[in-house]
Scaffold this motif. Structure first.
Motif, PDB file in Angstrom:
ATOM      1  N   SER B 247      74.670 -37.007  -5.198  1.00 34.64           N
ATOM      2  CA  SER B 247      74.158 -36.037  -6.255  1.00 34.64           C
ATOM      3  C   SER B 247      72.747 -35.917  -6.299  1.00 34.64           C
ATOM      4  CB  SER B 247      74.747 -36.374  -7.548  1.00 34.64           C
ATOM      5  OG  SER B 247      76.018 -36.830  -7.504  1.00 34.64           O
ATOM      6  N   GLU B 248      72.082 -36.854  -5.937  1.00 33.10           N
ATOM      7  CA  GLU B 248      70.653 -36.859  -5.818  1.00 33.10           C
ATOM      8  C   GLU B 248      70.258 -36.226  -4.710  1.00 33.10           C
ATOM      9  OE1 GLU B 248      69.661 -41.011  -8.469  1.00 33.10           O
ATOM     10  OE2 GLU B 248      69.831 -41.076  -6.177  1.00 33.10           O
ATOM     11  N   ALA B 249      70.919 -36.246  -3.508  1.00 33.07           N
ATOM     12  CA  ALA B 249      70.524 -35.780  -2.275  1.00 33.07           C
ATOM     13  C   ALA B 249      70.572 -34.217  -2.629  1.00 33.07           C
ATOM     14  CB  ALA B 249      71.530 -36.221  -1.414  1.00 33.07           C
ATOM     15  N   ALA B 250      71.808 -33.842  -3.210  1.00 35.22           N
ATOM     16  CA  ALA B 250      71.762 -32.401  -3.291  1.00 35.22           C
ATOM     17  C   ALA B 250      70.691 -31.823  -4.318  1.00 35.22           C
ATOM     18  CB  ALA B 250      73.166 -32.094  -4.339  1.00 35.22           C
ATOM     19  N   ALA B 251      70.068 -32.504  -5.063  1.00 30.82           N
ATOM     20  CA  ALA B 251      69.039 -32.215  -6.219  1.00 30.82           C
ATOM     21  C   ALA B 251      67.800 -32.098  -5.290  1.00 30.82           C
ATOM     22  CB  ALA B 251      68.964 -33.094  -7.204  1.00 30.82           C
ATOM     23  N   VAL B 252      67.633 -33.060  -4.577  1.00 33.35           N
ATOM     24  CA  VAL B 252      66.520 -33.258  -3.600  1.00 33.35           C
ATOM     25  C   VAL B 252      66.611 -32.036  -2.662  1.00 33.35           C
ATOM     26  CG1 VAL B 252      65.174 -34.542  -1.584  1.00 33.35           C
ATOM     27  CG2 VAL B 252      66.126 -35.728  -3.788  1.00 33.35           C
ATOM     28  N   GLY B 253      67.728 -31.721  -1.886  1.00 34.38           N
ATOM     29  CA  GLY B 253      67.952 -30.695  -1.045  1.00 34.38           C
ATOM     30  C   GLY B 253      67.377 -29.323  -1.593  1.00 34.38           C
TER      31      GLY B 253
END
Lengths: 154, 435
Positions: B247-253
């Motif tokens: 989920s955090e990776a999606a936000a960072v992406g």
């Protein structure tokens, strides 16, 4: 598209989009904060609420636009009359499902209402989220019914 | 009515009928699940359970993974990522015989690492690569076949939308699923490149060589995708090594994609509105399916269908290998009439417990299922990618596109078999990299 539909769509995109952008920003700050030693406490709770808003609105938008996924293999090969009947059947089933989900959501909301549900760290109240869930579910049911009967007039 | 496996089987039959009759997938799953629960448990528990599923699904933290990755893809699309990926690959391998077809596969893998969707990858890379291949005299069968097959990489290469949905409905770690998909995605891509190499060796006329790009042109093309490649490495690498959750990776992406759009001067209010609109519309469609699928899986577990099917399979006395081959054949047959998500959501509640009884993990099954779903995207009668490609090249008959994709389907079947024979292909990386 009528003026009312366009305005409704704009409101839904703005609200759901705001939820998404909030989730993105908070999660991004949380990751950055964690790696530099300033963890953002309770970020998950904010993201959960933001995702809840965008998810409810997203389902409503999809239903308002009749953009649900379906298997076209047989239906596309049917004569126009049968295709319309199948489409209407699916929409009425959708309305039935979301009316049942609405009943279930209201039931749970009424049970939980006196309990003052809230998240652990930031004490985000769940009541507005339950109201949103009920409102979105009702809206989705109405959207299914609207499109089912609109296609009937055609 | 009692909670009997027969009721469950009737429910599965009814669901199939609804799906084939064109009822929206989420609605069909939800109606059959809810109707079945009313029949088995009574009205009150069924309504309350569905109300709980609705609220709990929407309030799950990991639910944000899907729309945020979709938003990232929309922003990268606005930044013309698909064209840049294909251009860069074409500069490096385009001069070889079959090089542009290979570049299409590489472009699909690169863009797939952003979109997570088979259809989106096929359509966007197809619009760029197909005219280019046809302009250079490539046979239509090879050009369309390689794009239809290459597009399926979007479904396997992380961040795969199908794997996110699988992770949510089975409560498996999306991060582990992404890591598990890396090797199968890579080997799938290599198998497609091998197919193209074999085709052009046997029939050189289908893919004439083109002019070799100079090294300065190659580096210029590489510089154009450097930001996108860095974004992919950070997002997928970050999940794999445990820097952040999916989920955090999606936000960072998403933040990275915003910055890329800004740097490329492609960000405007109109772009942002379009990206948000598409993201909400598609994620809403998938959420309705997820809610329906979760209600359906409660119904399936209450009726004991899984246990009944599992007992039947055990009574056959077949080895796990034969069982998995039978399951693969079943998935390929059902996948020829149901679209990917329908196949996943209908079969997962029934097949996953059986697979786990055979000693295989849910993570492996997620990869196996997505691989089987991908094959459904390229073989008739459904074969959605074939129709997408025909939408890009209206003058190429569907039969020719299908003939073009046949060698890739053969590679797909071999790859699926490899996955069954060597589960480590999917499980090794999550085991080595798990933090």
């Amino acid at each position: 598209m009528s003026g009312f539909s366009r305005r409704l769509e704009n409101v839904l995109v703005a609200t759901g989009g705001a939820g998404l952008l909030t989730a993105m920003t908070v999660d991004g700050i949380a990751v950055f904060g964690r790696h530099v030693g300033w963890p953002l406490l309770g970020s998950i709770e904010i993201v959960q609420a933001a995702v809840f808003v965008s998810g409810s609105i997203a389902m409503l938008l999809t239903s308002a636009m009749v953009a649900h996924a379906r298997v076209h293999l047989l239906v596309d090969r049917l004569p126009a009359g049968a295709r319309t009947a199948m489409r209407r059947f699916g929409l009425l089933l959708g309305a039935l499902l979301f009316l049942a989900l609405l009943a279930g959501s209201i039931w749970i909301a009424m049970d939980m209402w006196p309990g003052h549900e809230e998240s652990e760290l930031l004490h985000v109240p769940y009541k507005p989220l339950r109201v949103l869930a009920v409102g979105a579910t009702a809206g989705i049911a109405v959207a299914f019914l609207f499109h089912a009967f609109r296609s009937e007039r055609r | 009515m009692t909670a009997d496996p027969a009721v469950g089987f009737i429910g599965v039959g009814l669901l199939l009928a609804f799906l084939v009759l064109g009822v929206p997938i989420g609605v069909a799953l939800g109606c059959v699940g809810l109707g079945g629960l009313v029949a088995v448990l009574g009205l009150e528990p069924a309504l309350i359970k569905s109300g709980v599923v609705m609220f709990e699904t929407l309030s799950r933290y990991e639910l944000g993974t899907l729309p945020l990755f979709m938003l990232m893809a929309q922003l990268c699309f606005a930044a013309e990522a698909s064209r840049d990926f294909f251009d860069a690959a074409a500069r490096f391998v385009g001069h070889r015989r079959g090089g542009l077809a290979m570049a299409s596969i590489l472009g699909c893998a690169g863009f797939g690492a952003i979109t997570g969707s088979s259809l989106a990858t096929t359509a966007t890379v197809g619009m760029v690569a197909l005219p280019e291949m046809r302009r250079h005299g490539y046979a239509d069968s090879l050009a369309t076949g390689s794009l239809a097959a290459g597009g399926t990489l979007g479904q396997m290469v992380p961040p795969s939308g199908a794997l996110i949905v699988f992770g949510i409905i089975t409560e498996q770690s999306i991060g582990k699923l992404f890591t598990a998909a890396l090797l199968p995605g890579l080997t799938q891509m290599l198998s497609y490149l091998a197919v193209i190499a074999i085709i052009v060796t046997l029939r050189p006329s289908v893919a004439p060589p083109t002019a070799r790009a100079s090294w300065s042109e190659r580096f210029a093309a590489l510089r154009r995708v450097a930001d996108l490649l860095a974004l992919i490495v950070v997002v997928i690498g970050g999940i794999s090594v445990g820097w952040f959750t999916p989920s955090e990776a999606a936000a960072v992406g998403c933040i990275g994609a915003f910055l890329i759009c800004l740097a490329r001067r492609r960000l405007s209010w109109a772009t942002l509105r379009t990206a948000l609109h598409s993201t909400l519309r598609t994620s809403g469609m998938i959420y309705v399916i997820i809610v329906g699928a979760l209600i359906f899986s409660v119904f399936i577990s209450v009726t004991g269908v899984t246990e009944a099917v599992g007992a039947q399979i055990t009574s056959l006395g077949t080895s796990p290998l034969v069982t998995m081959i039978l399951i693969a054949v079943f998935l390929l047959i059902v996948g020829s009439v149901l679209d990917g998500l329908g196949l996943m959501l209908l079969t997962t509640p029934i097949l996953l417990p059986i697979v786990e009884q055979q000693g295989l993990s849910a993570i492996w099954f997620g990869i196996f299922l997505v691989r089987a779903m991908e094959i459904g995207f390229v073989h008739p009668p459904l074969g959605l990618n074939l129709y997408v490609i025909q939408g890009v090249a209206n003058d190429v008959p569907l039969g020719k596109i299908f003939r073009g994709v046949l060698p890739f389907i053969a590679a797909d079947l071999m790859h699926l078999m490899m996955l069954i024979l060597f589960p480590a292909l999917a499980l090794a990386l999550p085991h080595w990299l798990s933090p």
